[in-house]
Motif scaffolding. Sequence first.
Motif, PDB file in Angstrom:
ATOM      1  N   ASP A  68       0.797  -1.230   0.000  1.00  0.00           N
ATOM      2  CA  ASP A  68       0.000   0.000   0.000  1.00  0.00           C
ATOM      3  C   ASP A  68       0.827   1.276   0.000  1.00  0.00           C
ATOM      4  O   ASP A  68       0.268   2.371   0.082  1.00  0.00           O
ATOM      5  CB  ASP A  68      -0.919   0.012   1.225  1.00  0.00           C
ATOM      6  CG  ASP A  68      -1.933  -1.119   1.180  1.00  0.00           C
ATOM      7  OD1 ASP A  68      -2.410  -1.436   0.075  1.00  0.00           O
ATOM      8  OD2 ASP A  68      -2.226  -1.691   2.243  1.00  0.00           O
ATOM      9  N   VAL A  69       2.154   1.158  -0.084  1.00  0.00           N
ATOM     10  CA  VAL A  69       2.987   2.353  -0.043  1.00  0.00           C
ATOM     11  C   VAL A  69       4.215   2.161  -0.937  1.00  0.00           C
ATOM     12  O   VAL A  69       4.838   1.116  -0.929  1.00  0.00           O
ATOM     13  CB  VAL A  69       3.416   2.701   1.404  1.00  0.00           C
ATOM     14  CG1 VAL A  69       4.258   1.612   2.019  1.00  0.00           C
ATOM     15  CG2 VAL A  69       4.147   4.015   1.466  1.00  0.00           C
ATOM     16  N   ASN A  70       4.503   3.166  -1.732  1.00  0.00           N
ATOM     17  CA  ASN A  70       5.705   3.230  -2.557  1.00  0.00           C
ATOM     18  C   ASN A  70       6.138   4.687  -2.577  1.00  0.00           C
ATOM     19  O   ASN A  70       5.706   5.464  -3.412  1.00  0.00           O
ATOM     20  CB  ASN A  70       5.435   2.716  -3.981  1.00  0.00           C
ATOM     21  CG  ASN A  70       5.221   1.231  -4.018  1.00  0.00           C
ATOM     22  OD1 ASN A  70       6.115   0.457  -3.685  1.00  0.00           O
ATOM     23  ND2 ASN A  70       4.032   0.817  -4.395  1.00  0.00           N
ATOM     24  N   LYS A  71       6.983   5.050  -1.616  1.00  0.00           N
ATOM     25  CA  LYS A  71       7.382   6.445  -1.437  1.00  0.00           C
ATOM     26  C   LYS A  71       8.883   6.545  -1.222  1.00  0.00           C
ATOM     27  O   LYS A  71       9.501   5.657  -0.644  1.00  0.00           O
ATOM     28  CB  LYS A  71       6.681   7.060  -0.213  1.00  0.00           C
ATOM     29  CG  LYS A  71       5.172   7.049  -0.262  1.00  0.00           C
ATOM     30  CD  LYS A  71       4.669   8.138  -1.144  1.00  0.00           C
ATOM     31  CE  LYS A  71       3.143   8.175  -1.097  1.00  0.00           C
ATOM     32  NZ  LYS A  71       2.592   9.169  -1.957  1.00  0.00           N
ATOM     33  N   VAL A  72       9.455   7.678  -1.641  1.00  0.00           N
ATOM     34  CA  VAL A  72      10.872   7.965  -1.435  1.00  0.00           C
ATOM     35  C   VAL A  72      10.987   9.289  -0.693  1.00  0.00           C
ATOM     36  O   VAL A  72      10.270  10.245  -1.004  1.00  0.00           O
ATOM     37  CB  VAL A  72      11.631   8.047  -2.781  1.00  0.00           C
ATOM     38  CG1 VAL A  72      13.095   8.372  -2.566  1.00  0.00           C
ATOM     39  CG2 VAL A  72      11.480   6.739  -3.553  1.00  0.00           C
ATOM     40  N   PHE A  73      11.881   9.326   0.303  1.00  0.00           N
ATOM     41  CA  PHE A  73      12.064  10.516   1.136  1.00  0.00           C
ATOM     42  C   PHE A  73      13.543  10.824   1.284  1.00  0.00           C
ATOM     43  O   PHE A  73      14.375   9.929   1.237  1.00  0.00           O
ATOM     44  CB  PHE A  73      11.480  10.289   2.544  1.00  0.00           C
ATOM     45  CG  PHE A  73      10.029   9.940   2.545  1.00  0.00           C
ATOM     46  CD1 PHE A  73       9.060  10.934   2.548  1.00  0.00           C
ATOM     47  CD2 PHE A  73       9.618   8.614   2.544  1.00  0.00           C
ATOM     48  CE1 PHE A  73       7.712  10.615   2.546  1.00  0.00           C
ATOM     49  CE2 PHE A  73       8.275   8.281   2.546  1.00  0.00           C
ATOM     50  CZ  PHE A  73       7.321   9.285   2.545  1.00  0.00           C
ATOM     51  N   ARG A  74      13.862  12.081   1.504  1.00  0.00           N
ATOM     52  CA  ARG A  74      15.220  12.481   1.856  1.00  0.00           C
ATOM     53  C   ARG A  74      15.441  12.158   3.328  1.00  0.00           C
ATOM     54  O   ARG A  74      14.569  12.392   4.161  1.00  0.00           O
ATOM     55  CB  ARG A  74      15.421  13.979   1.644  1.00  0.00           C
ATOM     56  CG  ARG A  74      15.351  14.365   0.195  1.00  0.00           C
ATOM     57  CD  ARG A  74      16.592  15.161  -0.206  1.00  0.00           C
ATOM     58  NE  ARG A  74      16.548  15.380  -1.636  1.00  0.00           N
ATOM     59  CZ  ARG A  74      17.194  14.614  -2.511  1.00  0.00           C
ATOM     60  NH1 ARG A  74      17.932  13.632  -2.105  1.00  0.00           N
ATOM     61  NH2 ARG A  74      17.111  14.857  -3.804  1.00  0.00           N
TER      62      ARG A  74
END
Length: 155
Positions: free
Chosen positions: A138-144
């Motif tokens: 349910d999640v596919n995210k990229v963060f610094r």
Amino acid sequence: MAEMRHAKVSELKVKHKSEQEGYEYYKRDFVPRGHADKSMVSIYEIPPLKAAYPYHYHIKNEETFYIISGEGILKTPDGERKVTAGDLLFFPADRNGAHKLVNTSAAETLVYIDFDVVHDLDVAVYPESDKIGIWGKDVNKVFRLGDEVDYYDGE
């Protein structure tokens, strides 16, 4: 529940991704995410002088590559090495498994099979660009990494 699969590579649907200079691939999913509980299998075709993904490692998912054809440079924490057809590569799920595979040929496509052990949720760390990716159903995210906040921030 997963079902037994049998297919010819040429019959698998091709996904093409080319969104960033230096990165491009054609991917054929044989065992796509969600088909099996703990694994994925894909065939990657990397055009000349390109890579599929930036330098990264996974926290949970292990990967094994089998180079079918072509040649490239594999970057790992131990440095760079040449890889060619017939090579098997294993990446453990920790910083020792950090990797980036670049097709070094100006004319030939680099083709490999990617066998992944998968979990419901995985984290990928991108040490050169100071990012973290969270990958799951349910999640596919990229963060610094610099965007870190206190646990109770906003509560």
